[in-house]
Motif scaffolding. Structure first.
Motif, PDB file in Angstrom:
ATOM      1  N   ARG A 131       0.824  -1.210   0.000  1.00 23.68           N
ATOM      2  CA  ARG A 131       0.000   0.000   0.000  1.00 23.68           C
ATOM      3  C   ARG A 131       0.854   1.255   0.000  1.00 23.68           C
TER       4      ARG A 131
ATOM      5  N   THR B 193      -0.790   8.633  -6.068  1.00 21.71           N
ATOM      6  CA  THR B 193      -1.952   7.857  -5.631  1.00 21.71           C
ATOM      7  C   THR B 193      -1.544   6.405  -5.461  1.00 21.71           C
ATOM      8  N   PRO B 194      -2.197   5.687  -4.492  1.00 24.42           N
ATOM      9  CA  PRO B 194      -3.278   6.128  -3.615  1.00 24.42           C
ATOM     10  C   PRO B 194      -2.805   7.154  -2.587  1.00 24.42           C
ATOM     11  N   THR B 195      -3.738   7.732  -1.867  1.00 24.50           N
ATOM     12  CA  THR B 195      -3.404   8.832  -0.949  1.00 24.50           C
ATOM     13  C   THR B 195      -2.537   8.386   0.211  1.00 24.50           C
TER      14      THR B 195
END
Length: 294
Positions: free
Chosen positions: A188, A217-219
């Motif tokens: 992630r 991205t992702p944040t």
């Protein structure tokens, strides 16, 4: 020397030798080894697996010892029982002899005193045999009790071994869960997309701070980005601010340190201020009617 774009470089499928850029608790720029994170994770998994193996080995040793003790106690009990059977048989034989002596005493009146003496002797022997038989029975009962105690200890050791095995299995499952969680977290943290926005042209004497905006991205991915300029017309600070050097065109590389494959290239022109036309025959003025340049 042949120049190669970062986006054309091959992907690296290991964290070994890779670093990322971040800030420490004093807000200073530092580099962080991604290999350190991977090494600590693998070490934690190895330590847990070793502890599990040691626990299983110790429980097996304790169980084997308990089983051996139970087998030895059972052998003693069998020996004591055999001795008790022998003593009982001897007592039966002695009793039969005593009965025969009593019959002879009844039928041989002339030898009554002698027969009575022999009967008393036989009775004494029978009593002694009975005493031995009682002792053998007591020894057999003691051996049986020892066997039952050994069996109870064996069952207790088996329960402890089963509990330890369950504990080891749970520890192994928890270790696997932690490893999967860390792997998922690392995945992630790696960005999968990059959006870059910047002006195309800036004047030599521009007084306002201008920044290149880059968003990953992702944040929740690591927002670590470096800006590399050829420094011909301008250079870019690590926070993305554009600083003018001279007139011309500069190429800037926008590179995410955690996924360099997403790198993008932009160009910025640095030129002299120009008057902007409002229409084909008039110049654009500011709100205070001043001459407006761009």
């Amino acid at each position: 020397m042949k120049k190669v774009k970062i986006s054309e470089l091959p992907l690296h499928d290991s964290l070994k030798g890779l670093y990322t850029i971040g800030t420490d608790d004093q807000n200073r720029s530092v580099k962080v080894s991604l290999e350190f994170v991977e090494t600590k994770t693998e070490q934690a998994v190895k330590d847990t697996e070793k502890a599990t193996a040691d626990a299983i080995a110790q429980n097996k040793t304790a169980t084997d010892t308990a089983v051996k003790n139970a087998e030895a106690a059972t052998a003693k009990a069998l020996t004591a029982k055999a001795q008790a059977d022998t003593a009982t048989q001897n007592a039966t034989t002695a009793t039969q002899k005593a009965d025969a002596a009593t019959a002879k005493a009844n039928t041989a009146a002339s030898n009554a005193d002698t027969a009575t003496s022999k009967t008393n002797t036989a009775t004494d022997r029978a009593n002694a045999s009975a005493v031995k038989a009682d002792k053998a029975t007591t020894d057999a009962q003691d051996a049986t009790k020892q066997t039952l105690d050994a069996k109870a200890k064996t069952e207790e050791a088996t329960i402890k071994a089963t509990t330890a095995a369950k504990t080891a299995n749970n520890a192994a499952k928890e270790t696997l869960t932690v490893k999967l969680d860390i792997t998922d977290m690392l995945q992630r943290l790696i960005p999968t997309g990059l959006a870059v926005s910047s002006i195309k042209r800036i004047t030599v004497s521009n007084p306002q701070p201008v920044y290149i905006k880059a968003v990953l991205t992702p944040t929740d991915a690591l927002q670590n980005i470096i800006f590399i300029s050829d420094n011909r017309a301008c250079f870019v600070t690590q926070d993305g601010r554009i600083r003018v050097l001279s007139e011309g065109i500069s190429t800037i590389q926008v590179i995410p340190t955690c996924n360099t494959a997403l790198a993008k290239t932009i160009t910025i022109e640095v030129g002299k201020p120009l008057a902007r036309l409002n229409t084909l025959k008039s110049l654009r003025l500011s709100s205070d009617r001043a001459f407006r340049l761009t």
